[in-house]
Design a protein around this motif. Structure first.
Motif, PDB file in Angstrom:
ATOM      1  N   GLY A  62      25.789  56.818  37.236  1.00  0.00           N
ATOM      2  CA  GLY A  62      27.048  57.153  37.241  1.00  0.00           C
ATOM      3  C   GLY A  62      27.277  57.039  35.673  1.00  0.00           C
ATOM      4  N   LEU A  63      28.433  56.183  35.505  1.00  0.00           N
ATOM      5  CA  LEU A  63      29.106  56.072  34.133  1.00  0.00           C
ATOM      6  C   LEU A  63      28.619  54.882  33.425  1.00  0.00           C
ATOM      7  CD1 LEU A  63      31.023  56.904  32.021  1.00  0.00           C
ATOM      8  CD2 LEU A  63      32.868  55.637  33.268  1.00  0.00           C
ATOM      9  N   SER A  64      27.812  54.739  32.567  1.00  0.00           N
ATOM     10  CA  SER A  64      27.534  53.656  31.721  1.00  0.00           C
ATOM     11  C   SER A  64      28.149  53.759  30.283  1.00  0.00           C
ATOM     12  CB  SER A  64      25.981  53.677  31.721  1.00  0.00           C
ATOM     13  OG  SER A  64      25.300  54.726  30.880  1.00  0.00           O
ATOM     14  N   ILE A  65      28.594  52.459  30.017  1.00  0.00           N
ATOM     15  CA  ILE A  65      29.163  52.068  28.870  1.00  0.00           C
ATOM     16  C   ILE A  65      28.290  51.200  28.057  1.00  0.00           C
ATOM     17  CG2 ILE A  65      31.233  51.214  27.457  1.00  0.00           C
ATOM     18  CD1 ILE A  65      32.973  51.861  30.121  1.00  0.00           C
ATOM     19  N   THR A  66      27.796  51.738  26.905  1.00  0.00           N
ATOM     20  CA  THR A  66      26.666  50.954  26.094  1.00  0.00           C
ATOM     21  C   THR A  66      27.442  49.680  25.691  1.00  0.00           C
ATOM     22  OG1 THR A  66      25.370  53.030  25.718  1.00  0.00           O
ATOM     23  CG2 THR A  66      25.215  51.195  24.262  1.00  0.00           C
ATOM     24  N   ARG A  67      28.666  49.823  25.122  1.00  0.00           N
ATOM     25  CA  ARG A  67      29.201  48.602  24.423  1.00  0.00           C
ATOM     26  C   ARG A  67      30.570  48.763  24.830  1.00  0.00           C
ATOM     27  NH1 ARG A  67      25.398  47.218  20.628  1.00  0.00           N
ATOM     28  NH2 ARG A  67      26.539  45.440  20.188  1.00  0.00           N
ATOM     29  N   LEU A  68      30.924  47.606  25.836  1.00  0.00           N
ATOM     30  CA  LEU A  68      32.173  47.412  26.321  1.00  0.00           C
ATOM     31  C   LEU A  68      32.853  46.335  25.158  1.00  0.00           C
ATOM     32  CD1 LEU A  68      34.821  48.251  28.295  1.00  0.00           C
ATOM     33  CD2 LEU A  68      34.117  46.193  29.538  1.00  0.00           C
ATOM     34  N   ARG A  69      33.883  46.803  24.330  1.00  0.00           N
ATOM     35  CA  ARG A  69      34.512  45.990  23.372  1.00  0.00           C
ATOM     36  C   ARG A  69      35.059  44.712  23.968  1.00  0.00           C
ATOM     37  NH1 ARG A  69      31.421  48.182  19.320  1.00  0.00           N
ATOM     38  NH2 ARG A  69      32.114  50.124  18.846  1.00  0.00           N
ATOM     39  N   SER A  70      35.003  43.639  23.318  1.00  0.00           N
ATOM     40  CA  SER A  70      35.347  42.146  23.820  1.00  0.00           C
ATOM     41  C   SER A  70      36.948  41.974  23.502  1.00  0.00           C
ATOM     42  CB  SER A  70      34.962  41.052  23.498  1.00  0.00           C
ATOM     43  OG  SER A  70      34.909  39.859  23.958  1.00  0.00           O
ATOM     44  N   THR A  71      37.727  41.281  24.212  1.00  0.00           N
ATOM     45  CA  THR A  71      38.873  41.056  23.822  1.00  0.00           C
ATOM     46  C   THR A  71      38.998  40.003  22.683  1.00  0.00           C
ATOM     47  OG1 THR A  71      38.827  39.159  25.334  1.00  0.00           O
ATOM     48  CG2 THR A  71      39.911  41.327  25.962  1.00  0.00           C
ATOM     49  N   VAL A  72      40.001  39.555  22.016  1.00  0.00           N
ATOM     50  CA  VAL A  72      40.168  38.264  21.249  1.00  0.00           C
ATOM     51  C   VAL A  72      40.893  37.318  21.908  1.00  0.00           C
ATOM     52  CG1 VAL A  72      40.893  37.540  18.953  1.00  0.00           C
ATOM     53  CG2 VAL A  72      40.337  40.152  19.275  1.00  0.00           C
ATOM     54  N   GLY A 110      36.559  36.354  22.366  1.00  0.00           N
ATOM     55  CA  GLY A 110      35.684  36.674  23.659  1.00  0.00           C
ATOM     56  C   GLY A 110      35.176  35.739  24.253  1.00  0.00           C
ATOM     57  N   THR A 111      36.349  35.094  25.210  1.00  0.00           N
ATOM     58  CA  THR A 111      35.698  34.201  26.074  1.00  0.00           C
ATOM     59  C   THR A 111      36.194  34.654  27.550  1.00  0.00           C
ATOM     60  OG1 THR A 111      37.859  33.111  25.453  1.00  0.00           O
ATOM     61  CG2 THR A 111      35.733  32.317  24.527  1.00  0.00           C
ATOM     62  N   SER A 112      35.915  33.749  28.459  1.00  0.00           N
ATOM     63  CA  SER A 112      36.005  34.094  29.784  1.00  0.00           C
ATOM     64  C   SER A 112      37.332  34.583  30.554  1.00  0.00           C
ATOM     65  CB  SER A 112      35.332  33.152  30.962  1.00  0.00           C
ATOM     66  OG  SER A 112      34.001  32.609  30.391  1.00  0.00           O
ATOM     67  N   MET A 113      38.297  33.691  30.327  1.00  0.00           N
ATOM     68  CA  MET A 113      39.761  34.043  30.912  1.00  0.00           C
ATOM     69  C   MET A 113      40.332  35.206  30.315  1.00  0.00           C
ATOM     70  SD  MET A 113      39.811  32.291  33.678  1.00  0.00           S
ATOM     71  CE  MET A 113      39.478  30.750  34.384  1.00  0.00           C
ATOM     72  N   PRO A 114      40.303  35.374  28.842  1.00  0.00           N
ATOM     73  CA  PRO A 114      40.764  36.405  28.456  1.00  0.00           C
ATOM     74  C   PRO A 114      40.028  37.968  28.878  1.00  0.00           C
ATOM     75  CG  PRO A 114      40.602  34.871  26.526  1.00  0.00           C
ATOM     76  CD  PRO A 114      39.980  34.280  27.716  1.00  0.00           C
ATOM     77  N   GLY A 115      38.564  37.791  28.811  1.00  0.00           N
ATOM     78  CA  GLY A 115      37.910  38.854  29.253  1.00  0.00           C
ATOM     79  C   GLY A 115      38.120  39.367  30.591  1.00  0.00           C
ATOM     80  N   ARG A 116      38.179  38.346  31.666  1.00  0.00           N
ATOM     81  CA  ARG A 116      38.452  38.669  32.871  1.00  0.00           C
ATOM     82  C   ARG A 116      40.007  39.262  32.937  1.00  0.00           C
ATOM     83  NH1 ARG A 116      34.992  34.531  33.418  1.00  0.00           N
ATOM     84  NH2 ARG A 116      33.805  34.348  35.456  1.00  0.00           N
ATOM     85  N   ALA A 117      40.940  38.606  32.410  1.00  0.00           N
ATOM     86  CA  ALA A 117      42.298  39.104  32.316  1.00  0.00           C
ATOM     87  C   ALA A 117      42.399  40.586  31.770  1.00  0.00           C
ATOM     88  CB  ALA A 117      43.267  38.286  31.440  1.00  0.00           C
ATOM     89  N   SER A 118      41.511  40.799  30.865  1.00  0.00           N
ATOM     90  CA  SER A 118      41.845  42.219  30.384  1.00  0.00           C
ATOM     91  C   SER A 118      41.090  43.298  31.491  1.00  0.00           C
ATOM     92  CB  SER A 118      41.170  42.556  28.963  1.00  0.00           C
ATOM     93  OG  SER A 118      39.642  42.056  29.238  1.00  0.00           O
ATOM     94  N   MET A 119      40.095  42.979  32.129  1.00  0.00           N
ATOM     95  CA  MET A 119      39.517  43.530  33.080  1.00  0.00           C
ATOM     96  C   MET A 119      40.163  43.842  34.245  1.00  0.00           C
ATOM     97  SD  MET A 119      35.547  42.060  32.556  1.00  0.00           S
ATOM     98  CE  MET A 119      34.796  42.977  33.894  1.00  0.00           C
ATOM     99  N   LEU A 120      41.105  43.001  34.605  1.00  0.00           N
ATOM    100  CA  LEU A 120      41.863  43.002  35.719  1.00  0.00           C
ATOM    101  C   LEU A 120      43.099  43.587  35.587  1.00  0.00           C
ATOM    102  CD1 LEU A 120      41.461  39.322  36.976  1.00  0.00           C
ATOM    103  CD2 LEU A 120      40.381  41.532  38.156  1.00  0.00           C
ATOM    104  N   THR A 121      43.752  43.665  34.603  1.00  0.00           N
ATOM    105  CA  THR A 121      44.982  44.301  34.250  1.00  0.00           C
ATOM    106  C   THR A 121      45.059  45.403  33.407  1.00  0.00           C
ATOM    107  OG1 THR A 121      45.427  42.899  32.093  1.00  0.00           O
ATOM    108  CG2 THR A 121      46.039  41.970  34.248  1.00  0.00           C
ATOM    109  N   GLY A 122      43.928  45.719  32.582  1.00  0.00           N
ATOM    110  CA  GLY A 122      44.148  46.825  31.580  1.00  0.00           C
ATOM    111  C   GLY A 122      44.898  46.836  30.419  1.00  0.00           C
ATOM    112  N   TRP A 157      30.859  53.758  23.794  1.00  0.00           N
ATOM    113  CA  TRP A 157      31.590  52.579  23.505  1.00  0.00           C
ATOM    114  C   TRP A 157      32.989  52.707  24.416  1.00  0.00           C
ATOM    115  CZ3 TRP A 157      36.699  53.062  21.483  1.00  0.00           C
ATOM    116  CH2 TRP A 157      36.611  54.163  20.690  1.00  0.00           C
ATOM    117  N   GLY A 158      33.736  51.575  25.051  1.00  0.00           N
ATOM    118  CA  GLY A 158      34.868  51.411  25.599  1.00  0.00           C
ATOM    119  C   GLY A 158      35.606  50.588  25.166  1.00  0.00           C
ATOM    120  N   SER A 159      36.949  50.521  25.523  1.00  0.00           N
ATOM    121  CA  SER A 159      37.819  49.273  25.193  1.00  0.00           C
ATOM    122  C   SER A 159      38.025  48.435  26.363  1.00  0.00           C
ATOM    123  CB  SER A 159      39.025  49.668  24.397  1.00  0.00           C
ATOM    124  OG  SER A 159      39.910  50.536  25.542  1.00  0.00           O
ATOM    125  N   ALA A 160      38.140  47.213  26.406  1.00  0.00           N
ATOM    126  CA  ALA A 160      38.625  46.530  27.400  1.00  0.00           C
ATOM    127  C   ALA A 160      39.963  47.094  28.325  1.00  0.00           C
ATOM    128  CB  ALA A 160      39.135  45.028  26.980  1.00  0.00           C
TER     129      ALA A 160
END
Length: 435
Positions: free
Chosen positions: A57-67, A69-81, A408-411
């Protein structure tokens, strides 16, 4: 060594995405904690399930990290956009009432994909996913690691009994888990047992139970429209044994097998084409050789480590100047706090460690070792913003979609893409989906 990302290519799509997926469809979101884009690119031959998903399907080679780049900010960005400054989760710990506390679903300032799906009439199940509100789910199992996360926090004693109790509260009013053959989801060994390796064994068992429960629900007579779940020991084992260690290879390969078993279960009941399988990570990982002990350098200031990023609670310019001067002796660089919500930005000073360094709290004998030492976490994340090591994987196997690769894609693009799969409106999002 931490390094900056390669320049972004002009064309993001390596393969034309000319055929749109069948929409809407159901989706299973699986977070693989701490698996970096670099790791997958180098070791994909070890991971047959993920390699297949990347080609389906759709593969994103590099999904940019949040600032950071730790667990809770990463999860929050993925859940909320939404970025941390908008969603309110700018660290694993955020400031509340003058101290750092564990980030929680109640701290989110914007709706999650679970809430949007639930409000649109979809059936939502969260099986061990972090930062999800039980009210937004028809079936809810808390993240197995949450109690340990709370107990390991310096703010644990100030937590309410209700907050601690919620870390073991299962919501399943219609008994759908039991009907699907899922029973004791917290029956794995306690990390307080005497065997030193018990915590790692318990974590792997918990991951297996959560993924198994998610798959069982998807294969049941009443399959949810959206299932959110996680595999977390891939992060912990890299911390303990090191990036690209044999233990790290084994943990990621074990996670690959868990996902493969879930997909095989769908195939056996004829539902492989009913679900989009989305696998993404919250941040990357990379080796560090030295840790910096802020409590030995700025003992009079409150602080919280975010891997190779440091947040310091300051009361005005005077505190900032003190922290700047003391930390600069160890090549620690002041950084912008633009990732912090505007109303909190003035009280949080942000710093980044030099390459190969991280921040940790002194423990035991390290208190006699001085301001730097050998890290307990041999691999970490949260590096200088823009570092390639923090880029993460993102693979979306979507029924009816021609294989497509995005460089690449953004969080912020992740959640709108999930909304497209589910047939939800993109109106709440600042970014567009990738489909």
């Amino acid at each position: 060594m931490t390094h900056t990302n390669p320049s972004r290519p002009t064309a993001r799509f390596h393969t034309p995405a000319s055929i749109k997926p069948r929409a809407p469809t159901k989706a299973i979101l699986i977070l693989m904690d701490g698996v970096s884009a670099d790791y997958f690119e180098k070791h994909k031959h070890r991971l047959p399930t993920l390699l297949r998903l990347a080609g389906d399907g759709l593969s994103i080679t590099r999904l940019r990290s949040t600032v950071p780049g730790t667990s809770m900010p990463g999860r929050a960005s993925m859940l909320t956009g939404a970025a941390p400054q908008a969603n309110g989760i700018y660290g694993n710990h955020i400031v509340r009432d003058g101290s750092f506390v564990c980030a929680d679903a109640s701290d989110l300032r914007v709706p999650t994909i679970a809430k949007l799906a639930k409000n649109s009439g979809l059936d939502v199940a969260s099986i061990g996913a972090g930062l999800i509100d039980p009210a937004d789910c028809d079936v809810f199992v808390p993240a197995w690691w949450e109690r340990g996360f709370l107990q390991g926090s310096r703010s644990f004693k100030s937590l309410s009994e209700n907050r601690i109790a919620r870390s073991r509260m299962i919501k399943d009013p219609d008994g759908r888990l039991r009907a699907a053959g899922v029973f004791d989801l917290f029956g794995f060994p306690s990390s307080s047992d005497t065997v030193a390796s018990t915590a790692l064994v318990a974590g792997l068992a918990a991951d297996h139970l959560m993924i198994g429960a998610a798959g069982a629900l998807a294969c049941s007579e009443n399959p949810p429209d959206l299932i959110l779940t996680e595999i977390d020991m891939t992060d912990s084992i890299q911390h303990q044994f090191g990036y690209e260690s044999e233990a790290a290879h084994w943990s990621v390969a074990a996670a690959d097998m868990m996902i493969g078993a879930l997909i095989e279960g769908l195939r056996r009941v004829g539902r492989e084409d009913d679900y989009a399988i989305v696998v993404a990570s919250d941040h990357g990982h990379s080796a560090v050789h030295t840790t910096i002990y802020p409590d030995a350098i700025i003992p009079d200031l409150l602080w919280e480590s975010e891997g190779a990023t440091l947040h310091v609670l300051v009361d005005g310019a005077h505190d900032r100047r003190i922290a700047d001067g003391l930390l600069a002796r160890f090549q620690v660089e002041p950084w912008s706090s633009d990732h912090v919500p505007v109303n909190e930005r003035d009280c949080i000073a942000t710093y980044v460690a030099p390459p190969g360094h991280s921040f940790e709290e002194t423990v035991g004998d390290t208190q006699e070792a001085g301001p730097t030492g050998r890290p307990r976490y041999l691999s970490t994340h949260g590096f200088r913003p823009g570092s390639a090591e923090d880029d993460r994987i993102c693979l979306l196997s979507i029924p009816g979609m021609q294989p497509c690769n995005v460089a690449w894609g953004s969080a912020e693009e992740f959640t709108p893409t999930i909304a497209q799969i589910l047939g939800l409106s993109n109106a709440p999002f600042s970014a567009k989906g990738l489909l």
